[in-house]
Design an enzyme around this catalytic site. Structure first.
Site, PDB file in Angstrom:
ATOM      1  N   PRO A  27     108.346  23.096  -1.956  1.00 30.14           N
ATOM      2  CA  PRO A  27     108.738  21.762  -2.427  1.00 30.14           C
ATOM      3  C   PRO A  27     109.485  21.791  -3.753  1.00 30.14           C
ATOM      4  O   PRO A  27     108.987  22.331  -4.736  1.00 30.14           O
ATOM      5  CB  PRO A  27     107.383  21.061  -2.593  1.00 30.14           C
ATOM      6  N   TRP A  67     105.282  30.388  -6.398  1.00 36.04           N
ATOM      7  CA  TRP A  67     104.868  29.886  -5.080  1.00 36.04           C
ATOM      8  C   TRP A  67     104.405  31.004  -4.151  1.00 36.04           C
ATOM      9  O   TRP A  67     103.409  30.861  -3.435  1.00 36.04           O
ATOM     10  CB  TRP A  67     106.028  29.107  -4.463  1.00 36.04           C
ATOM     11  N   LYS A  95     123.786  24.432 -19.473  1.00 32.78           N
ATOM     12  CA  LYS A  95     124.659  23.366 -19.969  1.00 32.78           C
ATOM     13  C   LYS A  95     125.262  23.727 -21.317  1.00 32.78           C
ATOM     14  O   LYS A  95     126.411  23.398 -21.599  1.00 32.78           O
ATOM     15  CB  LYS A  95     123.860  22.066 -20.082  1.00 32.78           C
ATOM     16  N   TRP A 103     100.940  24.531  -9.835  1.00 34.40           N
ATOM     17  CA  TRP A 103     101.252  25.530  -8.810  1.00 34.40           C
ATOM     18  C   TRP A 103     100.195  25.536  -7.707  1.00 34.40           C
ATOM     19  O   TRP A 103     100.470  25.989  -6.591  1.00 34.40           O
ATOM     20  CB  TRP A 103     101.368  26.914  -9.444  1.00 34.40           C
ATOM     21  N   GLN A 135     109.548  33.299  -7.911  1.00 33.77           N
ATOM     22  CA  GLN A 135     108.405  32.789  -7.159  1.00 33.77           C
ATOM     23  C   GLN A 135     107.406  33.874  -6.777  1.00 33.77           C
ATOM     24  O   GLN A 135     106.357  33.576  -6.200  1.00 33.77           O
ATOM     25  CB  GLN A 135     108.884  32.046  -5.910  1.00 33.77           C
ATOM     26  N   ASP A 179     107.526  18.240  -4.673  1.00 36.42           N
ATOM     27  CA  ASP A 179     106.576  18.615  -5.715  1.00 36.42           C
ATOM     28  C   ASP A 179     106.647  17.535  -6.794  1.00 36.42           C
ATOM     29  O   ASP A 179     107.692  17.366  -7.432  1.00 36.42           O
ATOM     30  CB  ASP A 179     106.981  19.976  -6.285  1.00 36.42           C
ATOM     31  N   LYS A 203     123.729  33.814 -17.645  1.00 36.58           N
ATOM     32  CA  LYS A 203     122.903  32.781 -17.053  1.00 36.58           C
ATOM     33  C   LYS A 203     123.609  31.435 -17.183  1.00 36.58           C
ATOM     34  O   LYS A 203     124.201  31.129 -18.204  1.00 36.58           O
ATOM     35  CB  LYS A 203     121.552  32.735 -17.774  1.00 36.58           C
TER      36      LYS A 203
END
Length: 978
Positions: free
Chosen positions: A49, A573, A609, A531, A569, A88, A606
């Site tokens: 999610p 997750w 903004k 989590w 993850q 989520d 990376k």
């Protein structure tokens, strides 16, 4: 698909995709694919999610495309693939956004604003970018059930989470402890080890060498080193290694004790006074650095043995502040050191350090400008207790959401005892297929080897409340596992399940009656690690076990056959899915996982903004289309490799794939004719090129299937690209004349190409669903959509390894022949007499292909290459060839013919004539040789240009550029025959 339209030369693929998408929506193709496979074997997919309070980025396209390709493929294989979306909706990510929107910061301001009002804002915030997420999901062709998603804040979901916690509680694995935990002072809460693992960054901190004055020994000091000067006011002990060799050295007027192995830390000249074992230093007392009464006891400020001490860094003597380090805390517990904080939970010195009370102990961005550290260093200097300082570069943990430096801080927290399940976690991991394979025993396996107890609770507001009530009278604790149980146990109010909200502050107001003493029980204030919400989705998405128990217990919807997310993850997750499933005794929750690496910009930086290098996925899709973006992400490199994203490479996908296929499709539509094609290609008497391309089709279907079965998406995609290149640059280029000749062979060639394009549409369907749909429609697919077609089966295409190898050798020989022509400046349009290949005699159809490709009159296979001077030779990869470079007058004239045909066809193209349009050719030249060629080879020229007649002009036409061949010039004028 909509009614077929005339193909454009260079289509706008993004616009084409929008048309396909509208068709899918109108005809409910996704629903039809589910309906068609509903009785098939289930292929279980879990959707990780996302949080919809942030905009989706290009990295989300990567993960969602990788999910979609396998789900589409398995659907075409006849599996029923349910794809339930999920959101989520809890946790710090949401709370931080709301804090920014409200222009408040920190827990005191939240509580002043009001928990009820704050959580209401959080609930609204989670849907801020829901529309953008749904648009991106649909626009990239990720088929997902967005109409019936699981939502982690809904009561049914939370109730399932409570049930899981109750199971863990009943097993004695959920406990409260006072431990040192990673703590975010800005968010005011502990973090779990898997959250900490996601937030490390390389920093340079000011480290100090501190002189601890030995009691009752003049000018004698124990040297210790620390990278966290802010912990020095909390110092209560020094630790040494029992068997480590130490020395006491004299340098100037002072003596220092440190490990022998790091004696070079002493500045300037020194003399060794004595050598000492660590065990001999135990019990040595020293003077406190700071006069803090609360930290002084009969056990404090002396030397102890600890097994965590080494000489890899520092002085071999470790400064110990019990409340700010896990090892320090365990040592303090063992020997009874004072447990007193000098720092508040929000990261400020407290009243025990009055000179800096209220000062932040850790600077966020620039350690060298940290006034607190500077003040501590100045204090040590003034007291004569600073031996030295240095900048120390190391990895330091930051809050994964707010980017604040974490403090290791002793506090009460709730834990799940994952350390007790370490071996079971490792055993379950052994059953999982990881792509890339090295993640299994590497990043993920190493994490499991060192797994720590799960710091489970968060002192926050918008999350799943811990269903634990504590008796105010006797201290008994009780865990509630359902709404029904809560209703039955409620002491102060009647609970209406229809209107109940299981969030704070409502659930905080519910009290229970203690079963032990009849006292009042109140809920603990903590919420669960967010989590845990996502890691419990295999069960909570179905409101298990209150509903849908058969889905999980019978294997209908558990475990997942496949999941995919990014590499971070492994500690997020992927781990919590495994942790929850292992806690419930249900084994591994997923069987196959593709672990994706991160997307960087084209320079390897990376995306952020602040750098201005963030890529908006909607911009890329608008310009190039979703399919090109998907294909680029699939094939640029392996899923586990870092991806340097450059939009120009997405455009290359179009050039090297879609435009090539489009041109082949356009060619096929030109020659397909109006009559029905033969249903089956005759196997006997097939042209060698048709036989070869069918064998290649068998090969690519078989290999692509094998790769997709083992989740090797990159290899599968690249095979298709190679096949597209073979079809265009070899099969079609060598077959063009066959299409123009008419008759049975032309019909077979057209039908062969039809099968190739139709199959290619099915192969492309999981990877590039929009383009595949259009290609399928243009080739007359019988189903409403290519996504309702079965996956191609290799046995449907004749296998022929002999012809595959023969064509490979042929192409190698041809490549050498072209290289010889280039080296000797002989253009391909110039016919030559002989091309000789070392080897066995070749079949006539093979030699015919070589003749056409290299423009030679004769191809000879022989046991030895000729040695005459007129021959040039070349060898590579076991293939040896020779080329006769002699150009006779006859060959020269044939070369002129080819140039003439090419020139006239270029004129035809400029006039936008079709292959069916006939022309009259009229020419003017003053060169007798050119006149002879045009007369002698009139039939060949007419056949190659669809000309009805060739005649001379009385005067040179002014409107056309002449064809210049050496010293000869020919001007042409062509007229379309009406």
């Amino acid at each position: 698909m909509p009614e077929e339209k005339q193909l454009s030369s260079i289509p706008n693929f993004s616009k084409l995709e929008e048309e396909v998408f509208a068709f899918w929506e109108k005809e409910h193709i996704f629903d039809q694919s589910l309906e068609k496979t509903k009785d098939g074997k289930r292929f279980v997919f879990f959707e990780g999610p996302p949080t919809a309070n942030g905009k989706p980025g290009i990295h989300h396209v990567l993960a969602r495309a990788y999910k979609d390709v396998i789900c589409r493929y398995k659907t075409m294989r006849g599996f029923f693939v349910e794809r339930k979306a999920g959101w989520d909706t809890h946790g710090l990510p949401v709370e931080l956004q709301v804090e920014k929107a409200l222009k408040i910061s920190g827990k005191p301001q939240i509580e002043k604003y009001g928990v009820e009002a704050f959580n209401k804002k959080c609930k609204e915030s989670v849907w801020q970018y829901k529309k953008e997420w749904e648009q991106l999901t649909s626009r990239i062709g990720f088929w997902l059930d967005l109409e019936h998603p699981y939502v982690t804040y809904e009561n049914e979901y939370v109730e399932s989470l409570w049930w899981i916690m109750k199971q863990v509680w009943d097993k004695g694995l959920l406990y409260q402890g006072h431990k040192v935990v990673p703590h975010c002072p800005r968010c005011g809460t502990a973090l779990s080890s898997h959250e900490v693992a996601q937030g490390y960054d390389k920093v340079k901190d000011r480290s100090v060498f501190v002189k601890f004055k030995v009691k009752n020994q003049e000018n004698t000091y124990i040297l210790s080193w620390t990278t966290t000067p802010w912990t020095l006011p909390g110092n209560v002990a020094l630790a040494v290694g029992e068997k480590i060799d130490y020395v006491q050295v004299k340098a100037g007027n002072e003596q220092y004790i440190l490990a022998k192995a790091v004696i070079e830390k002493i500045h300037g000249e020194y003399d060794v006074v004595k050598e000492i074992k660590g065990a001999e230093l135990v019990g040595m007392h020293y003077e406190p650095l700071f006069d803090i009464t609360e930290l002084q006891s009969s056990t404090s400020h002396q030397v102890y043995v600890a097994d965590f001490v080494n000489t890899d860094e520092g002085t071999g003597i470790v400064h110990t502040a019990v409340m700010y380090g896990e090892d320090d805390y365990q040592l303090g517990e063992k020997i009874g050191l004072p447990k007193v904080h000098t720092v508040t939970p929000d990261g400020l010195f407290n009243e025990l350090v009055p000179q800096w009370q209220g000062w932040p102990v850790k600077h966020k961005d620039k350690p060298t400008e940290d006034k607190t550290t500077q003040a501590i260093i100045d204090y040590l200097k003034e007291a004569g207790l600073l031996y030295g300082e240095e900048l120390y570069e190391h990895d330091y943990p930051f809050c994964w959401r707010c980017d604040t430096p974490l403090l290791y801080y002793a506090k009460n927290s709730w834990f799940i005892k994952m350390s007790a399940l370490r071996e079971e976690l490792k055993k379950n991991n052994e059953t999982i297929n990881w792509v890339p394979a090295y993640i299994k025993d590497g990043r993920f396996g190493e994490w499991l080897n060192e797994v720590k107890d799960w710091a489970f609770s968060r002192e926050r507001y918008w999350g799943t409340p811990l269903p634990i009530w504590v008796c105010e009278k006797c201290g008994s604790k009780e865990c509630i596992g359902s709404i029904a149980e809560l209703t039955a146990r409620s002491a102060n109010q009647k609970i209406d399940a229809a209107t109940l909200d299981l969030h704070r502050p409502y659930v905080d107001e519910i009290t229970l009656t203690c079963a032990s003493c009849s006292g009042k029980m109140v809920r603990v204030k903590e919420v669960a690690d967010v989590w845990f919400d996502s890691g419990s989705m295999p069960y909570a998405q179905w409101h298990y076990p209150f509903e849908n128990t058969e889905r999980v217990d019978s294997g209908q919807s558990f475990p997942a056959e496949y999941i995919s997310e990014a590499i971070d993850q492994t500690r997020g997750w992927f781990y919590t899915l495994l942790a929850v499933s292992t806690l419930l005794g249900k084994g591994a929750p997923y069987k196959n996982v593709i672990c994706l690496n991160h997307i960087m910009d084209s320079k390897g930086q990376k995306m952020s903004k602040s750098r201005g290098n963030v890529v908006d996925p909607f911009d890329i899709i608008s310009q190039y289309g979703a399919d090109a973006l998907r294909w680029h992400l699939f094939t640029m490199n392996q899923p586990g490799d870092v991806k340097l994203f450059d939009a120009k490479q997405v455009n290359e996908v179009i050039k090297k794939n879609w435009l090539i296929i489009w041109n082949v499709l356009t060619f096929w539509k030109t020659y397909r004719g109006a009559s029905e094609m033969p249903a089956v290609i005759p196997r006997k008497g097939m042209h060698v090129l048709d036989s070869w391309v069918m064998a290649r089709m068998h090969q690519v279907v078989e290999a692509t299937t094998a790769h997709l079965e083992t989740y090797e998406i990159t290899q599968a995609g690249r095979l298709i690209t190679d096949f597209v290149n073979d079809v265009s640059t070899w099969y079609l280029r060598r077959s063009r004349d066959r299409y123009k000749d008419g008759g049975t062979e032309a019909a077979q060639a057209v039908q062969t190409l039809h099968i190739v394009l139709h199959t290619l549409a099915r192969l492309l369907a999981p990877f590039a669903p929009f383009f595949a749909e259009k290609l399928y429609a243009e080739t007359g697919g019988k189903q409403k959509s290519v996504h309702l077609e079965p996956w191609p089966v290799a046995k449907d295409y004749p296998a022929n390894e002999v012809i595959i190898r023969a064509m490979a050798n042929l192409r190698q020989a041809v490549e050498l022949g072209h290289a010889l022509r280039k080296e000797h400046s002989i253009k391909v349009r110039q016919p030559l007499a002989q091309f000789i290949i070392k080897g066995e005699k070749l079949p006539a159809d093979i030699t015919g292909v070589i003749q056409d490709e290299l423009n030679v009159r004769e191809v000879i296979a022989t046991s030895a290459l000729p040695s005459g001077s007129e021959f040039v030779r070349k060898e590579s990869n076991g293939v040896a060839v020779a080329l006769d470079t002699t150009i006779t007058d006859e060959l020269r004239q044939e070369g002129m013919v080819r140039d003439i045909i090419r020139h006239i066809n270029a004129m035809r193209k400029g006039m936008k004539l079709t292959p069916a349009d006939k022309i009259d050719i009229r020419f003017w030249t003053e060169t007798p040789d050119a006149i002879e060629v045009l007369s002698r080879y009139a039939d060949m020229i007419s056949q190659g240009t669809a000309a009805v007649s060739i005649s001379t002009l009385a005067a040179k036409p002014a409107e056309t550029e002449p064809l210049v061949l050496g010293e000869q010039s020919i001007a042409f004028h062509i007229v379309k025959v009406e």
